[in-house]
Design an enzyme around this catalytic site. Structure first.
Site, PDB file in Angstrom:
ATOM      1  N   GLY A  10       9.934  -3.317   5.287  1.00  0.00           N
ATOM      2  CA  GLY A  10       8.659  -2.884   5.873  1.00  0.00           C
ATOM      3  C   GLY A  10       8.612  -3.180   7.359  1.00  0.00           C
ATOM      4  O   GLY A  10       7.564  -3.523   7.911  1.00  0.00           O
ATOM      5  N   GLY A  13       5.921  -1.829  10.080  1.00  0.00           N
ATOM      6  CA  GLY A  13       4.494  -2.121   9.982  1.00  0.00           C
ATOM      7  C   GLY A  13       4.025  -2.926  11.187  1.00  0.00           C
ATOM      8  O   GLY A  13       4.790  -3.217  12.112  1.00  0.00           O
ATOM      9  N   GLN A  14       2.774  -3.307  11.150  1.00  0.00           N
ATOM     10  CA  GLN A  14       2.147  -4.008  12.285  1.00  0.00           C
ATOM     11  C   GLN A  14       2.879  -5.299  12.634  1.00  0.00           C
ATOM     12  O   GLN A  14       3.144  -5.599  13.794  1.00  0.00           O
ATOM     13  CB  GLN A  14       0.678  -4.306  11.944  1.00  0.00           C
ATOM     14  CG  GLN A  14      -0.122  -4.861  13.108  1.00  0.00           C
ATOM     15  CD  GLN A  14      -1.446  -5.455  12.687  1.00  0.00           C
ATOM     16  OE1 GLN A  14      -1.695  -5.664  11.494  1.00  0.00           O
ATOM     17  NE2 GLN A  14      -2.316  -5.716  13.643  1.00  0.00           N
ATOM     18  N   ASP A  36      13.017   0.218   6.446  1.00  0.00           N
ATOM     19  CA  ASP A  36      11.678   0.752   6.192  1.00  0.00           C
ATOM     20  C   ASP A  36      11.869   2.098   5.491  1.00  0.00           C
ATOM     21  O   ASP A  36      12.989   2.620   5.423  1.00  0.00           O
ATOM     22  CB  ASP A  36      10.897   0.934   7.516  1.00  0.00           C
ATOM     23  CG  ASP A  36       9.382   0.941   7.297  1.00  0.00           C
ATOM     24  OD1 ASP A  36       8.721  -0.009   7.730  1.00  0.00           O
ATOM     25  OD2 ASP A  36       8.875   1.879   6.658  1.00  0.00           O
ATOM     26  N   ILE A  37      10.751   2.674   4.998  1.00  0.00           N
ATOM     27  CA  ILE A  37      10.863   4.020   4.419  1.00  0.00           C
ATOM     28  C   ILE A  37      10.820   5.091   5.505  1.00  0.00           C
ATOM     29  O   ILE A  37      11.058   6.247   5.235  1.00  0.00           O
ATOM     30  CB  ILE A  37       9.761   4.311   3.356  1.00  0.00           C
ATOM     31  CG1 ILE A  37       8.375   3.923   3.898  1.00  0.00           C
ATOM     32  CG2 ILE A  37      10.063   3.627   2.040  1.00  0.00           C
ATOM     33  CD1 ILE A  37       7.234   4.340   3.000  1.00  0.00           C
ATOM     34  N   ASP A  51      13.577   2.147   0.418  1.00  0.00           N
ATOM     35  CA  ASP A  51      12.385   2.135  -0.423  1.00  0.00           C
ATOM     36  C   ASP A  51      12.500   0.862  -1.247  1.00  0.00           C
ATOM     37  O   ASP A  51      13.486   0.666  -1.955  1.00  0.00           O
ATOM     38  CB  ASP A  51      12.387   3.382  -1.314  1.00  0.00           C
ATOM     39  CG  ASP A  51      11.241   3.379  -2.312  1.00  0.00           C
ATOM     40  OD1 ASP A  51      10.616   2.313  -2.528  1.00  0.00           O
ATOM     41  OD2 ASP A  51      10.981   4.435  -2.897  1.00  0.00           O
ATOM     42  N   TYR A 141      -4.589  -5.132  -4.014  1.00  0.00           N
ATOM     43  CA  TYR A 141      -3.754  -5.796  -2.998  1.00  0.00           C
ATOM     44  C   TYR A 141      -3.864  -7.321  -3.156  1.00  0.00           C
ATOM     45  O   TYR A 141      -2.850  -8.032  -3.227  1.00  0.00           O
ATOM     46  CB  TYR A 141      -4.231  -5.366  -1.617  1.00  0.00           C
ATOM     47  CG  TYR A 141      -3.658  -6.119  -0.439  1.00  0.00           C
ATOM     48  CD1 TYR A 141      -2.321  -5.997  -0.091  1.00  0.00           C
ATOM     49  CD2 TYR A 141      -4.473  -6.927   0.356  1.00  0.00           C
ATOM     50  CE1 TYR A 141      -1.811  -6.668   1.005  1.00  0.00           C
ATOM     51  CE2 TYR A 141      -3.969  -7.596   1.458  1.00  0.00           C
ATOM     52  CZ  TYR A 141      -2.637  -7.465   1.782  1.00  0.00           C
ATOM     53  OH  TYR A 141      -2.134  -8.135   2.875  1.00  0.00           O
ATOM     54  N   LYS A 145      -0.994  -9.967  -4.298  1.00  0.00           N
ATOM     55  CA  LYS A 145      -0.572 -11.079  -3.434  1.00  0.00           C
ATOM     56  C   LYS A 145      -0.793 -12.436  -4.119  1.00  0.00           C
ATOM     57  O   LYS A 145       0.007 -13.356  -3.957  1.00  0.00           O
ATOM     58  CB  LYS A 145      -1.321 -11.022  -2.096  1.00  0.00           C
ATOM     59  CG  LYS A 145      -0.891  -9.860  -1.210  1.00  0.00           C
ATOM     60  CD  LYS A 145       0.517 -10.072  -0.660  1.00  0.00           C
ATOM     61  CE  LYS A 145       0.944  -8.967   0.284  1.00  0.00           C
ATOM     62  NZ  LYS A 145       2.283  -9.178   0.858  1.00  0.00           N
TER      63      LYS A 145
HETATM   64  N1  SER Z   1      -5.214  -7.452   7.097  1.00  0.00           N
HETATM   65  C1  SER Z   1      -5.124  -7.270   5.679  1.00  0.00           C
HETATM   66  C2  SER Z   1      -6.021  -6.202   5.190  1.00  0.00           C
HETATM   67  O1  SER Z   1      -7.041  -6.005   5.808  1.00  0.00           O
HETATM   68  C3  SER Z   1      -5.460  -8.536   4.972  1.00  0.00           C
HETATM   69  O2  SER Z   1      -4.293  -9.168   4.646  1.00  0.00           O
HETATM   70  O3  SER Z   1      -5.736  -5.619   4.194  1.00  0.00           O
END
Ligand code: SER
Length: 318
Positions: A10, A13-14, A36-37, A51, A141, A145
């Site tokens: 990943g 990502g940010q 990454d994908i 993936d 999510y 986690k």
């Molecule tokens: N920044 C994330 C979100 O907003 C929280 O881990 O999903």
């Protein structure tokens, strides 16, 4: 000493983009394999498409590149996850299981798993949230986690996998626009301000959430990964804090630079998600075990965000 060979999942990502660059600076470009994908630029070498559900490919990459360490960042975030809960569970949880299995099979030196304030829920104390609290997350999510944290703890206790984890607050960065998160407003708002646009905020004015500037998040991650294993009492996600603010407070801080900046509040489904999380975090375990200390408060973060985004928009206008 064994050569360090890092794989990041990943990576576009940010967090991944900034982390990859920092790790390249530290250990050399060839030591960091970004996956990454999707590929975002040609200067990402070494880069491989991956993936996270393709365990055969993942295993090949770990073997072919003699990987010693994985930063497993691939995941679907809180708001995006609600549009496809089963896919989110599959990617977030089964992706992690593949990584932990490989870490055990290949005796990897270390694994990093990003956890989040989304593990918290309505039964969690909202202020100065301690490390060990009831977790009853409401998003898929958060559920993935929370389960991921437990698996990390399990693989560490059962197989001695050296997995390390942080519960990130919302991350604020100028390098990319995050997608699918509930804390994304705190990045979007800066782009609107610098572009001279009105910002339509999807959270209410007084919704307080824990947040962190990207440099603190990346430094904290690397410090945790470099800490002496014997000092780490927690393997399921250290609480980590830097600042907490509301959209209204962030707006006021930005208005010292842009007095005419306008905001309207139009809360959507993400409001409920935000309200299920907590307002501020007690991260004393991280401070005690590996000397965590943030550097950026609200005003320092606002200053650097505006400075960097002004440069970005000036350059892209030329
Ligand atoms: N920044 C994330 C979100 O907003 C929280 O881990 O999903």
């Amino acid at each position: 000493m064994k050569t360090r060979r890092i794989l990041i999942t990943g990576a576009n990502g940010q967090l991944g983009r900034v982390l990859a660059e920092e790790l390249r600076q530290k250990y050399g470009r060839d030591a960091v394999l970004v996956t990454d994908i999707q590929k975002i630029s040609d200067d990402q070498a070494p880069f491989e498409f991956l993936d996270i559900l393709n365990t055969v490919r993942l295993k090949e990459l770990v073997g072919d590149y003699h990987i010693t360490e994985i930063y497993h960042l691939a995941a679907i975030l809180s708001a995006g996850g609600e549009f496809n809960p089963l896919k989110t569970w599959n990617i977030n949880l089964n992706g992690l299981i593949s990584i932990l299995e490989l870490a055990n099979e290949f005796s990897l030196d270390r694994v990093f798993f990003p956890s989040t304030i989304a593990v918290f829920g309505k039964t969690t104390p909202r202020m100065n949230t301690p490390q060990d609290v009831p977790l009853l997350p409401t998003t898929v999510y958060g559920i993935s986690k929370t389960s991921g944290e437990l698996l990390c703890n399990y693989y560490h206790k059962r197989y001695n996998v050296d997995v390390r984890s942080l519960r990130y607050p919302g991350i604020i960065s100028y390098q990319s626009i995050p997608a699918g998160g509930t804390t994304d407003y705190a990045v979007e708002i800066f782009h609107a301000a610098v572009k001279g646009e009105k910002y339509v905020c999807f959270l209410k004015e007084d919704t307080r959430l824990p947040m962190m500037y990207i440099d603190d998040a990346i430094r904290g991650t690397i410090e945790l990964m470099e800490a002496d294993a014997s000092k780490l009492g927690i393997r399921y996600g250290y609480n980590l804090a830097a600042m907490s603010f509301t959209p209204g407070e962030l707006y006021e801080a930005i208005r010292t630079y842009y007095p005419n900046f306008e905001i309207v509040y139009e809360p959507d489904f993400r409001q409920q998600i935000a309200e299920s999380w907590t307002e501020s975090i007690d991260d004393s375990e991280a401070r005690k075990d590996w000397s965590w200390q943030e550097k950026f408060d609200l005003n320092a973060m606002v200053e650097v965000m505006i400075t960097e985004l002004r440069k970005y928009y000036q350059n892209s206008a030329q």
